[in-house]
Scaffold this motif. Structure first.
Motif, PDB file in Angstrom:
ATOM      1  N   GLU A  58       6.600  18.042   8.604  1.00 21.27           N
ATOM      2  CA  GLU A  58       7.959  17.521   8.740  1.00 21.27           C
ATOM      3  C   GLU A  58       8.332  17.392  10.219  1.00 21.27           C
ATOM      4  O   GLU A  58       8.864  16.372  10.659  1.00 21.27           O
ATOM      5  CB  GLU A  58       8.904  18.525   8.041  1.00 21.27           C
ATOM      6  CG  GLU A  58      10.223  17.985   7.593  1.00 21.27           C
ATOM      7  CD  GLU A  58      10.087  16.876   6.557  1.00 21.27           C
ATOM      8  OE1 GLU A  58      10.724  15.847   6.761  1.00 21.27           O
ATOM      9  OE2 GLU A  58       9.321  17.065   5.573  1.00 21.27           O
ATOM     10  N   VAL A  60       6.363  17.114  12.841  1.00 16.17           N
ATOM     11  CA  VAL A  60       5.602  16.042  13.507  1.00 16.17           C
ATOM     12  C   VAL A  60       6.313  14.711  13.273  1.00 16.17           C
ATOM     13  O   VAL A  60       6.491  13.908  14.196  1.00 16.17           O
ATOM     14  CB  VAL A  60       4.139  15.982  12.977  1.00 16.17           C
ATOM     15  CG1 VAL A  60       3.440  14.718  13.450  1.00 16.17           C
ATOM     16  CG2 VAL A  60       3.358  17.209  13.418  1.00 16.17           C
ATOM     17  N   LYS A  61       6.754  14.520  12.037  1.00 15.32           N
ATOM     18  CA  LYS A  61       7.434  13.267  11.684  1.00 15.32           C
ATOM     19  C   LYS A  61       8.698  13.099  12.539  1.00 15.32           C
ATOM     20  O   LYS A  61       8.951  12.042  13.106  1.00 15.32           O
ATOM     21  CB  LYS A  61       7.791  13.307  10.194  1.00 15.32           C
ATOM     22  CG  LYS A  61       7.740  11.951   9.529  1.00 15.32           C
ATOM     23  CD  LYS A  61       7.851  12.068   8.026  1.00 15.32           C
ATOM     24  CE  LYS A  61       9.289  12.304   7.607  1.00 15.32           C
ATOM     25  NZ  LYS A  61       9.399  12.557   6.155  1.00 15.32           N
ATOM     26  N   GLU A  62       9.467  14.179  12.654  1.00 18.27           N
ATOM     27  CA  GLU A  62      10.728  14.147  13.415  1.00 18.27           C
ATOM     28  C   GLU A  62      10.502  13.949  14.902  1.00 18.27           C
ATOM     29  O   GLU A  62      11.317  13.344  15.590  1.00 18.27           O
ATOM     30  CB  GLU A  62      11.500  15.472  13.216  1.00 18.27           C
ATOM     31  CG  GLU A  62      11.962  15.735  11.799  1.00 18.27           C
ATOM     32  CD  GLU A  62      12.950  14.679  11.328  1.00 18.27           C
ATOM     33  OE1 GLU A  62      13.861  14.325  12.099  1.00 18.27           O
ATOM     34  OE2 GLU A  62      12.768  14.208  10.177  1.00 18.27           O
ATOM     35  N   ALA A  63       9.389  14.492  15.422  1.00 15.30           N
ATOM     36  CA  ALA A  63       9.159  14.490  16.872  1.00 15.30           C
ATOM     37  C   ALA A  63       8.389  13.255  17.331  1.00 15.30           C
ATOM     38  O   ALA A  63       7.847  13.237  18.441  1.00 15.30           O
ATOM     39  CB  ALA A  63       8.397  15.757  17.262  1.00 15.30           C
ATOM     40  N   ALA A  64       8.330  12.247  16.493  1.00 14.48           N
ATOM     41  CA  ALA A  64       7.475  11.088  16.761  1.00 14.48           C
ATOM     42  C   ALA A  64       7.600  10.501  18.172  1.00 14.48           C
ATOM     43  O   ALA A  64       6.612  10.009  18.720  1.00 14.48           O
ATOM     44  CB  ALA A  64       7.726  10.009  15.721  1.00 14.48           C
ATOM     45  N   ASP A  65       8.801  10.543  18.795  1.00 16.43           N
ATOM     46  CA  ASP A  65       8.948   9.918  20.123  1.00 16.43           C
ATOM     47  C   ASP A  65       8.552  10.850  21.247  1.00 16.43           C
ATOM     48  O   ASP A  65       8.599  10.457  22.414  1.00 16.43           O
ATOM     49  CB  ASP A  65      10.405   9.490  20.416  1.00 16.43           C
ATOM     50  CG  ASP A  65      11.113   9.019  19.196  1.00 16.43           C
ATOM     51  OD1 ASP A  65      10.389   8.527  18.308  1.00 16.43           O
ATOM     52  OD2 ASP A  65      12.354   9.148  19.128  1.00 16.43           O
ATOM     53  N   ASP A  66       8.230  12.079  20.933  1.00 15.64           N
ATOM     54  CA  ASP A  66       7.900  13.038  21.989  1.00 15.64           C
ATOM     55  C   ASP A  66       6.427  13.460  21.863  1.00 15.64           C
ATOM     56  O   ASP A  66       6.113  14.411  21.130  1.00 15.64           O
ATOM     57  CB  ASP A  66       8.832  14.256  21.855  1.00 15.64           C
ATOM     58  CG  ASP A  66       8.654  15.230  22.998  1.00 15.64           C
ATOM     59  OD1 ASP A  66       7.605  15.178  23.679  1.00 15.64           O
ATOM     60  OD2 ASP A  66       9.555  16.071  23.189  1.00 15.64           O
ATOM     61  N   PRO A  67       5.541  12.748  22.558  1.00 13.23           N
ATOM     62  CA  PRO A  67       4.100  12.979  22.378  1.00 13.23           C
ATOM     63  C   PRO A  67       3.694  14.435  22.648  1.00 13.23           C
ATOM     64  O   PRO A  67       2.830  14.974  21.959  1.00 13.23           O
ATOM     65  CB  PRO A  67       3.432  12.059  23.391  1.00 13.23           C
ATOM     66  CG  PRO A  67       4.488  11.200  23.957  1.00 13.23           C
ATOM     67  CD  PRO A  67       5.828  11.734  23.573  1.00 13.23           C
ATOM     68  N   VAL A  70       4.593  16.434  19.621  1.00 12.31           N
ATOM     69  CA  VAL A  70       3.718  16.052  18.502  1.00 12.31           C
ATOM     70  C   VAL A  70       2.376  16.774  18.638  1.00 12.31           C
ATOM     71  O   VAL A  70       1.849  17.336  17.685  1.00 12.31           O
ATOM     72  CB  VAL A  70       3.499  14.522  18.445  1.00 12.31           C
ATOM     73  CG1 VAL A  70       2.374  14.166  17.477  1.00 12.31           C
ATOM     74  CG2 VAL A  70       4.784  13.818  18.036  1.00 12.31           C
ATOM     75  N   ARG A  71       1.869  16.776  19.889  1.00 12.44           N
ATOM     76  CA  ARG A  71       0.576  17.443  20.131  1.00 12.44           C
ATOM     77  C   ARG A  71       0.668  18.931  19.797  1.00 12.44           C
ATOM     78  O   ARG A  71      -0.216  19.496  19.165  1.00 12.44           O
ATOM     79  CB  ARG A  71       0.169  17.257  21.603  1.00 12.44           C
ATOM     80  CG  ARG A  71      -1.102  16.408  21.744  1.00 12.44           C
ATOM     81  CD  ARG A  71      -1.728  16.554  23.113  1.00 12.44           C
ATOM     82  NE  ARG A  71      -0.796  16.278  24.193  1.00 12.44           N
ATOM     83  CZ  ARG A  71      -0.526  15.046  24.646  1.00 12.44           C
ATOM     84  NH1 ARG A  71      -1.116  13.992  24.107  1.00 12.44           N
ATOM     85  NH2 ARG A  71       0.332  14.863  25.615  1.00 12.44           N
ATOM     86  N   ALA A  74       0.906  19.393  16.070  1.00 15.04           N
ATOM     87  CA  ALA A  74      -0.369  19.023  15.437  1.00 15.04           C
ATOM     88  C   ALA A  74      -1.383  20.151  15.620  1.00 15.04           C
ATOM     89  O   ALA A  74      -2.141  20.466  14.703  1.00 15.04           O
ATOM     90  CB  ALA A  74      -0.892  17.716  16.015  1.00 15.04           C
TER      91      ALA A  74
END
Ligand code: ADP
Length: 274
Positions: A58, A60-67, A70-71, A74
């Motif tokens: 969830e 990761v989906k929300e943080a999509a604009d912040d690479p 996301v890393r 992940a």
């Protein structure tokens, strides 16, 4: 007469019959309680990583604009899913280890070769931890090191105890693996100079999910099932694993395996001579 049907027993000696029934029920209740505890433990162990995987996915989906974020999520996702994979692998291995060996599962296992292979396989892990792996061959070259069993189960028991020894060793220390013949058994002794195990934990470490330091073992990726799997596997093979340890000095695990039978002819001759 153990072969006589229980019912005959009953009619003649009533007290005995009651005792037999009571014993069976106690054993039945003990097994039911053990199964219940095990299922409770399994669900408890699975709950945390399953919840974490859901939340992280969830996130990761929300943080999509912040690479960067996301890393980070992940990476945690990978860790938690590995934990789930390890747990399910060990639960399956434990259930296999607890079932009786079927004749068709038996294969010819060369114990010396299994130990040598496991030492090779752990060389790089030991190196990474700064631990020196020492192999001592005290076996009798002329005697067989063969037995009938499940090669994969035996190899994973050796691997588990060896990796525990390396994991618990301080950098710069040695882990010694010694093989030897002892009467009709083949023994593998794995000695480490780690922290050792206090007497009150010593027998309990073979229990399912028992960890001396729960949080730390989980962080290290331990499931708390390794020793339990190893002991069940070895006992199913007619062998065993035992431990001796001195806190502050280290631990020594001894695995023993029954060797294949000496051919009948030779045994008969021996009997005659004595
Ligand atoms: P884990 O997955 O936690 O390693 P194990 O069943 O393999 O589970 O071991 C149970 C516990 O026994 C470990 O959590 C650890 O505390 C202890 N233990 C096992 N091997 C050693 C060792 N060589 N030295 C010190 N402690 C050990």
């Amino acid at each position: 007469d153990p072969g006589a049907p229980v019912r005959t027993h009953v009619i003649r000696i009533e007290g005995d019959f009651l005792a037999v029934i009571a014993e069976d029920l106690a054993e039945e209740q003990r097994l039911t309680a053990m199964r219940r505890d095990f299922i409770a433990n399994v669900s408890h162990e699975l709950k945390t990583p399953i919840a974490a995987v859901g939340l992280l996915a969830e996130a990761v989906k929300e943080a999509a604009d912040d690479p960067e974020l996301v890393r980070e999520f992940a990476a945690s996702l990978v860790k938690e899913s590995k934990r789930l994979a390890d747990l399910s692998r060990d639960i399956i291995q434990l259930s296999e280890a607890q079932s009786t060996l079927r004749p068709e599962q038996l294969e010819h296992v060369d114990l010396r070769a299994v130990v040598e292979d496991e030492i090779d396989a752990h060389e790089s892990f030991a190196e990474r931890r700064g631990v020196d792996l020492v192999f001592i061959d005290s076996s009798t070259p002329k005697r067989t090191s063969a037995m009938q069993g499940r090669q994969s189960a035996i190899a994973s028991a050796v691997a588990n105890i060896l990796s525990n020894a390396i994991r618990h060793s301080p950098a710069g220390a040695s882990v010694r693996v010694r093989i030897a013949h002892k009467k009709r058994h083949f023994t593998v002794t794995i000695t480490d100079a780690g922290p050792g195990i206090a007497p009150e934990h010593l027998e309990r470490i073979f229990e399912r999910f028992y960890r001396v330091d729960g949080a730390r073992s989980r962080d290290d990726g331990g499931t708390g099932l390794g020793l339990s799997i190893a002991r069940h596997s070895l006992r199913a093979h007619g062998g065993d694993v035992t431990v001796r340890s001195t806190p502050g000095e280290g631990s020594r695990f001894t695995l023993s395996f029954p060797l294949s039978d000496i051919p009948k002819k030779k045994r008969a001759k021996r009997v005659k001579r004595t």
